[in-house]
Scaffold this motif. Structure first.
Motif, PDB file in Angstrom:
ATOM      1  N   ALA A 131       0.827  -1.207   0.000  1.00  0.00           N
ATOM      2  CA  ALA A 131       0.000   0.000   0.000  1.00  0.00           C
ATOM      3  C   ALA A 131       0.864   1.260   0.000  1.00  0.00           C
ATOM      4  CB  ALA A 131      -0.919  -0.006   1.219  1.00  0.00           C
ATOM      5  N   LYS A 132       2.172   1.090  -0.320  1.00  0.00           N
ATOM      6  CA  LYS A 132       3.127   2.199  -0.351  1.00  0.00           C
ATOM      7  C   LYS A 132       3.269   2.867   1.014  1.00  0.00           C
ATOM      8  CE  LYS A 132       2.537   3.284  -5.303  1.00  0.00           C
ATOM      9  NZ  LYS A 132       3.137   2.011  -5.590  1.00  0.00           N
ATOM     10  N   LEU A 133       3.232   2.016   2.055  1.00  0.00           N
ATOM     11  CA  LEU A 133       3.395   2.478   3.428  1.00  0.00           C
ATOM     12  C   LEU A 133       4.488   1.662   4.098  1.00  0.00           C
ATOM     13  CD1 LEU A 133      -0.385   2.792   4.356  1.00  0.00           C
ATOM     14  CD2 LEU A 133       1.221   4.691   4.023  1.00  0.00           C
ATOM     15  N   LEU A 134       4.964   2.155   5.211  1.00  0.00           N
ATOM     16  CA  LEU A 134       6.059   1.517   5.945  1.00  0.00           C
ATOM     17  C   LEU A 134       5.610   1.179   7.354  1.00  0.00           C
ATOM     18  CD1 LEU A 134       9.172   0.863   6.379  1.00  0.00           C
ATOM     19  CD2 LEU A 134       9.355   3.233   7.191  1.00  0.00           C
ATOM     20  N   PHE A 135       5.745  -0.096   7.728  1.00  0.00           N
ATOM     21  CA  PHE A 135       5.681  -0.455   9.147  1.00  0.00           C
ATOM     22  C   PHE A 135       7.113  -0.704   9.577  1.00  0.00           C
ATOM     23  CE2 PHE A 135       5.239  -3.419  12.749  1.00  0.00           C
ATOM     24  CZ  PHE A 135       4.566  -2.553  13.600  1.00  0.00           C
ATOM     25  N   PRO A 136       7.691   0.162  10.411  1.00  0.00           N
ATOM     26  CA  PRO A 136       9.144   0.207  10.558  1.00  0.00           C
ATOM     27  C   PRO A 136       9.766  -0.795  11.515  1.00  0.00           C
ATOM     28  CG  PRO A 136       8.148   1.990  11.792  1.00  0.00           C
ATOM     29  CD  PRO A 136       7.034   1.309  11.062  1.00  0.00           C
ATOM     30  N   LEU A 137       8.976  -1.517  12.297  1.00  0.00           N
ATOM     31  CA  LEU A 137       9.585  -2.493  13.201  1.00  0.00           C
ATOM     32  C   LEU A 137      10.332  -3.538  12.374  1.00  0.00           C
ATOM     33  CD1 LEU A 137       9.907  -3.479  16.134  1.00  0.00           C
ATOM     34  CD2 LEU A 137       7.869  -4.887  15.769  1.00  0.00           C
ATOM     35  N   SER A 138      11.618  -3.732  12.679  1.00  0.00           N
ATOM     36  CA  SER A 138      12.439  -4.660  11.898  1.00  0.00           C
ATOM     37  C   SER A 138      13.441  -5.344  12.816  1.00  0.00           C
ATOM     38  CB  SER A 138      13.179  -3.899  10.790  1.00  0.00           C
ATOM     39  OG  SER A 138      13.986  -4.776  10.026  1.00  0.00           O
ATOM     40  N   LEU A 139      13.448  -6.681  12.806  1.00  0.00           N
ATOM     41  CA  LEU A 139      14.381  -7.455  13.611  1.00  0.00           C
ATOM     42  C   LEU A 139      14.666  -8.785  12.940  1.00  0.00           C
ATOM     43  CD1 LEU A 139      12.359  -9.025  16.473  1.00  0.00           C
ATOM     44  CD2 LEU A 139      11.494  -6.961  15.428  1.00  0.00           C
ATOM     45  N   ALA A 140      15.686  -9.464  13.413  1.00  0.00           N
ATOM     46  CA  ALA A 140      16.167 -10.658  12.723  1.00  0.00           C
ATOM     47  C   ALA A 140      15.103 -11.747  12.615  1.00  0.00           C
ATOM     48  CB  ALA A 140      17.406 -11.198  13.431  1.00  0.00           C
ATOM     49  N   ALA A 141      14.209 -11.841  13.612  1.00  0.00           N
ATOM     50  CA  ALA A 141      13.215 -12.915  13.629  1.00  0.00           C
ATOM     51  C   ALA A 141      11.924 -12.535  12.931  1.00  0.00           C
ATOM     52  CB  ALA A 141      12.904 -13.304  15.077  1.00  0.00           C
ATOM     53  N   GLU A 142      11.934 -11.485  12.088  1.00  0.00           N
ATOM     54  CA  GLU A 142      10.690 -10.956  11.544  1.00  0.00           C
ATOM     55  C   GLU A 142       9.934 -11.954  10.664  1.00  0.00           C
ATOM     56  OE1 GLU A 142      12.699  -8.337   7.910  1.00  0.00           O
ATOM     57  OE2 GLU A 142      12.425  -7.467   9.889  1.00  0.00           O
ATOM     58  N   GLY A 143      10.597 -12.975  10.180  1.00  0.00           N
ATOM     59  CA  GLY A 143       9.914 -13.970   9.363  1.00  0.00           C
ATOM     60  C   GLY A 143       9.116 -14.975  10.166  1.00  0.00           C
ATOM     61  N   THR A 144       9.295 -14.994  11.493  1.00  0.00           N
ATOM     62  CA  THR A 144       8.589 -15.965  12.334  1.00  0.00           C
ATOM     63  C   THR A 144       7.952 -15.341  13.578  1.00  0.00           C
ATOM     64  OG1 THR A 144      10.735 -16.482  13.342  1.00  0.00           O
ATOM     65  CG2 THR A 144       9.936 -17.994  11.652  1.00  0.00           C
ATOM     66  N   CYS A 145       8.456 -14.219  14.049  1.00  0.00           N
ATOM     67  CA  CYS A 145       7.882 -13.618  15.251  1.00  0.00           C
ATOM     68  C   CYS A 145       6.523 -12.999  14.935  1.00  0.00           C
ATOM     69  CB  CYS A 145       8.824 -12.573  15.849  1.00  0.00           C
ATOM     70  SG  CYS A 145       9.063 -11.095  14.832  1.00  0.00           S
ATOM     71  N   THR A 146       5.696 -12.827  15.954  1.00  0.00           N
ATOM     72  CA  THR A 146       4.347 -12.306  15.760  1.00  0.00           C
ATOM     73  C   THR A 146       4.186 -10.953  16.439  1.00  0.00           C
ATOM     74  OG1 THR A 146       3.462 -13.367  17.745  1.00  0.00           O
ATOM     75  CG2 THR A 146       3.411 -14.647  15.690  1.00  0.00           C
ATOM     76  N   ILE A 147       3.185 -10.208  15.989  1.00  0.00           N
ATOM     77  CA  ILE A 147       2.924  -8.880  16.543  1.00  0.00           C
ATOM     78  C   ILE A 147       2.584  -8.965  18.030  1.00  0.00           C
ATOM     79  CG2 ILE A 147       1.364  -6.908  16.459  1.00  0.00           C
ATOM     80  CD1 ILE A 147       3.476  -7.000  14.227  1.00  0.00           C
ATOM     81  N   GLY A 148       1.826  -9.983  18.425  1.00  0.00           N
ATOM     82  CA  GLY A 148       1.512 -10.140  19.846  1.00  0.00           C
ATOM     83  C   GLY A 148       2.756 -10.321  20.681  1.00  0.00           C
ATOM     84  N   GLY A 149       3.695 -11.134  20.192  1.00  0.00           N
ATOM     85  CA  GLY A 149       4.953 -11.321  20.906  1.00  0.00           C
ATOM     86  C   GLY A 149       5.783 -10.051  20.926  1.00  0.00           C
ATOM     87  N   ASN A 150       5.807  -9.323  19.795  1.00  0.00           N
ATOM     88  CA  ASN A 150       6.537  -8.053  19.743  1.00  0.00           C
ATOM     89  C   ASN A 150       6.008  -7.081  20.793  1.00  0.00           C
ATOM     90  OD1 ASN A 150       6.467  -8.186  16.107  1.00  0.00           O
ATOM     91  ND2 ASN A 150       7.993  -9.033  17.490  1.00  0.00           N
ATOM     92  N   LEU A 151       4.679  -7.023  20.917  1.00  0.00           N
ATOM     93  CA  LEU A 151       4.067  -6.131  21.894  1.00  0.00           C
ATOM     94  C   LEU A 151       4.308  -6.614  23.325  1.00  0.00           C
ATOM     95  CD1 LEU A 151       0.771  -5.561  19.931  1.00  0.00           C
ATOM     96  CD2 LEU A 151       2.311  -3.722  20.654  1.00  0.00           C
ATOM     97  N   SER A 152       4.283  -7.917  23.527  1.00  0.00           N
ATOM     98  CA  SER A 152       4.407  -8.449  24.884  1.00  0.00           C
ATOM     99  C   SER A 152       5.776  -8.172  25.484  1.00  0.00           C
ATOM    100  CB  SER A 152       4.125  -9.957  24.898  1.00  0.00           C
ATOM    101  OG  SER A 152       5.216 -10.695  24.385  1.00  0.00           O
ATOM    102  N   THR A 153       6.801  -8.057  24.632  1.00  0.00           N
ATOM    103  CA  THR A 153       8.147  -7.758  25.129  1.00  0.00           C
ATOM    104  C   THR A 153       8.595  -6.339  24.793  1.00  0.00           C
ATOM    105  OG1 THR A 153       9.166  -8.652  23.106  1.00  0.00           O
ATOM    106  CG2 THR A 153       8.864 -10.177  24.958  1.00  0.00           C
ATOM    107  N   ILE A 212      -2.999 -10.080  24.784  1.00  0.00           N
ATOM    108  CA  ILE A 212      -3.213  -9.201  23.638  1.00  0.00           C
ATOM    109  C   ILE A 212      -3.695 -10.046  22.456  1.00  0.00           C
ATOM    110  CG2 ILE A 212      -2.089  -7.665  21.974  1.00  0.00           C
ATOM    111  CD1 ILE A 212      -0.134  -6.889  24.226  1.00  0.00           C
ATOM    112  N   THR A 213      -4.853  -9.666  21.902  1.00  0.00           N
ATOM    113  CA  THR A 213      -5.391 -10.424  20.773  1.00  0.00           C
ATOM    114  C   THR A 213      -5.352  -9.638  19.460  1.00  0.00           C
ATOM    115  OG1 THR A 213      -7.615  -9.709  21.436  1.00  0.00           O
ATOM    116  CG2 THR A 213      -6.883 -11.892  22.169  1.00  0.00           C
ATOM    117  N   ALA A 214      -5.236  -8.303  19.551  1.00  0.00           N
ATOM    118  CA  ALA A 214      -5.136  -7.481  18.338  1.00  0.00           C
ATOM    119  C   ALA A 214      -4.563  -6.124  18.726  1.00  0.00           C
ATOM    120  CB  ALA A 214      -6.493  -7.315  17.658  1.00  0.00           C
ATOM    121  N   ALA A 215      -4.091  -5.391  17.710  1.00  0.00           N
ATOM    122  CA  ALA A 215      -3.496  -4.085  17.959  1.00  0.00           C
ATOM    123  C   ALA A 215      -3.719  -3.171  16.766  1.00  0.00           C
ATOM    124  CB  ALA A 215      -1.994  -4.224  18.235  1.00  0.00           C
ATOM    125  N   THR A 216      -3.849  -1.874  17.054  1.00  0.00           N
ATOM    126  CA  THR A 216      -3.843  -0.861  16.016  1.00  0.00           C
ATOM    127  C   THR A 216      -2.493  -0.154  16.069  1.00  0.00           C
ATOM    128  OG1 THR A 216      -6.229  -0.530  16.117  1.00  0.00           O
ATOM    129  CG2 THR A 216      -4.932   1.241  15.143  1.00  0.00           C
TER     130      THR A 216
END
Length: 477
Positions: A131-153, A212-216
């Motif tokens: 959509a020509k937008l950027l979600f900037p969170l970037s880390l080595a495990a990005e191919g397997t980690c989930t947004i819920g886990g990212n938020l939890s830590t 956490i089940t969802a996030a905006t």
């Protein structure tokens, strides 16, 4: 417990209550430090199912006091502090959110995206980019980690310098409480002063206060150009000097500033010989810089060249190269991201995820290196991380010829105490972005103030009085 398992099967379906077979994907932590035994792995497919599961477990716990039942929320299971796998009692239910992986809504006008907790980070990045937008969170495990886990830590990654940790990227949450109620807080508002900030309370709590089940989340316009440079620096003090120059020359365009020690890079060369590591043999440290420009690639390159010319003249950089295209840039970032895997191939190690004032990092490293070498002659230090935001992965590898497993088993506590004491002397934190989990929970009592611990325990008791959610993680009762 069979009655409870029958009820959970009714809620999510028999195919999604796993009790037999190989459950290692859920019971074994990513670093293979710990292997637990789950009563069951339960995989809900909606927020309503999560709420029903929690209510059923809370009711069972209320009826059978002391039964030891608890829930362990889990996303991609890529955590590094043993915070999302069960213990060995066989009384914990792993609540896997991987089925809840939808991108619910992308609001380009509001620059927000609403996603479910099980959404893989890379999937979100790709949908935003489409959509020509950027979600900037970037880390080595990005191919397997989930947004819920990212938020939890409250995960960080390589672009915290410009965009902040996951906390700064989140505008609203949907959370299932320990009582099985749902807080519908998926606001896309940037201003909302209507009481306590519940969102920030749940972010970083590692599933101990609610699920956490969802996030905006915030998204941004894609930059017109992203350029990457690799620079050799003679010392960490020189790297800090380069960081200051980068701030002045690039301002908000500076989106990444990573530092890598010579030994860390040598492990990449050793275990991934096809990778060509620039300047690895000739400098004590290397720095990876990223410049994101909203004007043009020519403008970005001109700014980069001015920065590096100034840095070379001042002596804080001894050599540098700017990636000529996206392929070269990805190759440079791949070297940086391969350090943890190269270290893993070298053998078991003691990881530290610490943060310090940027100005204190050179002195901290000099002092702590000397203390470790004196206590453990020949110890090898894998030092790398996000210098731009003061976060180092200051890892300890056993001396050559010493059994890595034995070193970990017999020396880890002493190594941790030495490093954490030093971090405290330099006004730092023993956990920057990996969380506390179970590996650091006991250390927290020594390095967190009694008042802070008292407040944390009060919050845990108030929101989860029966200790149903991820007990033994972050804070002990």
């Amino acid at each position: 417990m069979q009655t409870l398992l029958t009820e959970l099967t009714r809620i999510v379906g028999a195919a999604h209550v796993l009790t037999e077979g190989d459950l290692s994907a859920w019971e074994q932590d990513w670093r293979q430090r710990s292997r637990g035994k789950a009563l069951a792995v339960v995989r809900p497919g909606s927020t309503d199912e999560v709420a029903q599961v929690v209510k059923a477990c809370a009711a069972h716990l209320s009826q059978h006091r002391g039964c030891g039942l608890s829930l362990v929320p889990q996303g991609g299971n890529t955590g590094l502090v043993v915070g999302s796998t069960p213990d060995t009692t066989g009384q914990q239910i792993v609540l896997s959110l991987q089925r809840m992986n939808a991108v619910r809504r992308l609001d380009a006008d509001n620059l927000t995206v609403t996603v479910e907790a099980g959404c893989i980070l890379q999937k979100l990045q790709e949908q935003a980019q489409a959509a020509k937008l950027l979600f900037p969170l970037s880390l080595a495990a990005e191919g397997t980690c989930t947004i819920g886990g990212n938020l939890s830590t409250n995960a960080g990654g390589t672009q915290v310098l410009r965009y902040g940790n996951t906390r700064e990227l989140c505008l609203g949450l949907e959370v299932v409480t320990a009582q099985g109620e749902v807080w519908h807080g998926l606001s896309g508002l940037r201003k909302d002063n209507t009481g306590y900030d519940l969102r920030d309370l749940f972010i970083g709590s590692e599933g101990t206060l609610g699920i956490i089940t969802a996030a905006t989340l915030k998204v941004y316009p894609l930059p017109c150009a992203r350029l990457t440079a690799w620079a050799a620096v003679p010392s960490l003090a020189a790297a800090v000097q380069l960081l200051g120059l980068a701030h002045r020359h690039l301002s908000a365009g500076l989106t990444g500033f990573e530092v890598m020690g010579q030994f860390a890079l040598s492990l990449v060369s050793k275990h991934f010989p096809d990778m060509r590591v620039p300047f690895q043999q000739t400098s004590a440290f290397c720095v990876l810089l990223e410049n994101s420009d909203h004007e043009s690639e020519a403008h970005a390159r001109a700014l980069f060249e001015q920065l590096l010319e100034t840095a070379l003249e001042s002596g804080c950089v001894t050599d540098a190269v700017v990636a000529e295209n996206l392929t070269q840039a990805k190759q440079l970032w791949h070297i940086r991201e391969s350090i943890p895997l190269a270290q893993s191939k070298e053998g078991l190690n003691i990881k530290h995820d610490i943060s310090l004032p940027v100005s204190a990092i050179p002195e901290f490293v000099t002092a702590t290196d000397a203390l470790l070498e004196a206590a453990f002659p020949g110890v090898r230090l894998v030092n790398f991380g996000h210098l731009g935001d003061g976060n180092l992965h200051y890892n300890v590898q056993a001396p050559v010829g010493v059994d890595a497993a034995a070193f970990l088993r017999t020396q880890e506590e002493q190594v941790n105490t030495l490093v954490f004491d030093s971090v405290t002397r330099f006004n730092g934190s023993i956990s920057a972005e990996h969380g506390v989990g179970s590996l650091k929970v006991d250390h927290l009592t020594h390095y967190k103030s009694p008042v802070a611990l008292q407040l944390m325990r009060a919050i845990k008791a108030g929101l989860d009085p029966h200790n149903l959610l991820n007990p033994g993680r972050v804070i002990r009762p």
